[in-house]
Scaffold this active site. Structure first.
Site: not given
Ligand code: NAD
Ligand code: IPM
Ligand code: MN
Length: 361
Positions: A146, A196, A229, A253, A257
């Site tokens: 970001y 990751k 993942d 983020d 959700d």
């Protein structure tokens, strides 16, 4: 007269459903001031698109100063199609939010996902998968992709490219991981760190730093590393395996959700972004401005109301009132009140009414 020690809450309703859900918070706060000895100075300012339309800036210097000088800041939501196409990136509502998080150094974003019993059937997942769920995502909020170098430029070949650089320093990882380990000690003592590391050097570095910190300071806490993942998949397969998840800005983020749907709706998920001790916290629902339902008295105000609860707990010195608020939300849901997102027909206002009634009773 303003008492010098009275905590100050700055409300930033923002755009879309923001003003509607913050309206319900204002009513809850007013009830607590009258009936529960809540001492609070409340100020309110335009923020995001609303501020841009008024002043040509989504975050004015005055609003930033007010935020930095408050005890806690509660934001509704920002953004919307009105500003998407034409507004320069640095003037967009989302830029105001990123700028505010950075300026407040609100690096540890706590996003709890709790499945209320009454809503175990509101999730798109099976009741037995989600009933009793109680996990918390600790999302790093002031660094990562970001805030790295970004742009859209033209290569020597003439082809255009867009880029955003992911990066983390050791201290940025350590400080957010510390928050996760400390939280876990007060809960079920388990941290999953998601990155990751198999493809990203920043992910590998994240894993190394978390591993070293764990060995040095938190060997009593159970630590598991997961590739992010896989964490996304595990959240749907068996979400109750999680206690605390610590992860970077972008993965946090997305995973939050995803986690919201385990509880029934994104309209239920609150968050607290904490800084270093003594600095104001930034509280915001996880959801956005929901342009599709804005201005219709349809939005679920519970994420905003529970975010206010988190402010009471973490910044305003009244964890007792957060407990009361959570009990009231539970009681209100037990009476069957439901906004559209959780399968009912009640309005934003009616949900606020039900919480206030439950607080009183
Ligand atoms: P969104 O969260 O606004 O909406 C996604 C879906 O969830 C929509 O169908 C919406 O109606 C529903 N929803 C969201 N909150 C709800 C609530 N409280 N009650 C009932 N239903 C609710 O995400 P989006 O549509 O991807 O983004 C819309 C705008 O919001 C964009 O401009 C985006 O940048 C912005 N946004 C802001 C924040 C924030 O301010 N923290 C967070 C996410 C998105
Ligand atoms: C969130 C939002 C924000 C983010 C946007 C609006 C900048 O999606 O708080 O989850 O990506 O952090
Ligand atoms: Mn988001």
């Amino acid at each position: 007269m303003t008492l010098p020690n009275r905590p100050r809450l700055l409300l930033l309703p923002g755009d879309g459903i923001g003003p509607e859900v913050i309206g319900e918070v204002r009513r809850v706060a007013a009830w607590m001031a009258e009936h529960a000895e809540l001492e609070l100075e409340i100020d309110e300012r335009a923020f995001g698109g609303a501020s841009y339309d008024l002043y040509g800036e989504p975050l004015t210097k005055e609003t930033l100063d007010a935020a930095l000088n408050s005890t806690a800041v509660l934001m509704g939501a920002v953004g919307g199609p009105k500003w998407d196409a034409t507004t320069a990136r640095d003037k967009r509502p989302e830029a105001a939010l990123l700028g505010l998080r950075k300026a407040m150094d609100a690096f540890a974003n706590l996003r709890p996902a709790l499945c209320f019993d009454a809503l175990a059937d509101a999730s798109t997942l099976k009741r037995e998968v989600v009933a009793g769920l109680d996990l918390i995502i600790v999302r790093e909020l002031t660094s990562g992709v970001y805030f790295g170098a970004k742009g859209i430029d033209t290569l020597p070949s003439g082809e255009k490219r867009g880029y955003d650089m992911q990066q983390y320093t050791q201290s940025e990882i350590e400080r957010v991981a510390r928050v996760a380990f400390e939280l876990a000690r007060g809960r079920r003592n388990k941290v999953v760190s998601a990155e990751k590391s198999n493809v990203m050097d920043s992910g590998l570095f994240w894993r190394q730093v978390v591993t070293a910190l764990h060995a040095a300071e938190y060997p009593d806490v159970q630590l598991e590393h997961q590739l992010a993942d896989n964490t996304a998949m595990q959240l749907v397969k068996n979400p109750k395996q999680f206690d605390v998840i610590v992860t970077d800005n972008l993965f946090g983020d997305m995973l939050s959700d995803e986690a919201s749907m385990l509880t029934g709706s994104i309209g239920l998920l609150p968050s607290a972004a904490l800084s270093t001790p003594g600095k104001p916290g930034l509280y915001e629902p996880v959801h956005g401005s929901a342009p599709d339902i804005a201005g219709k008295n349809l939005a679920n105000p519970l994420a905003a109301i529970l975010s206010f609860g988190m402010a009471l707990r973490w910044s305003l010195g009244r964890p007792d009132l957060d407990d009361r608020l959570n009990a009231a939300v539970k009681k209100a849901l037990d009476t069957g009140v439901r906004t559209g997102d959780i399968g009912g027909k009640n309005s934003t206002r009616e949900m606020g009414d039900a919480v206030i009634k439950a607080l009183a009773g």
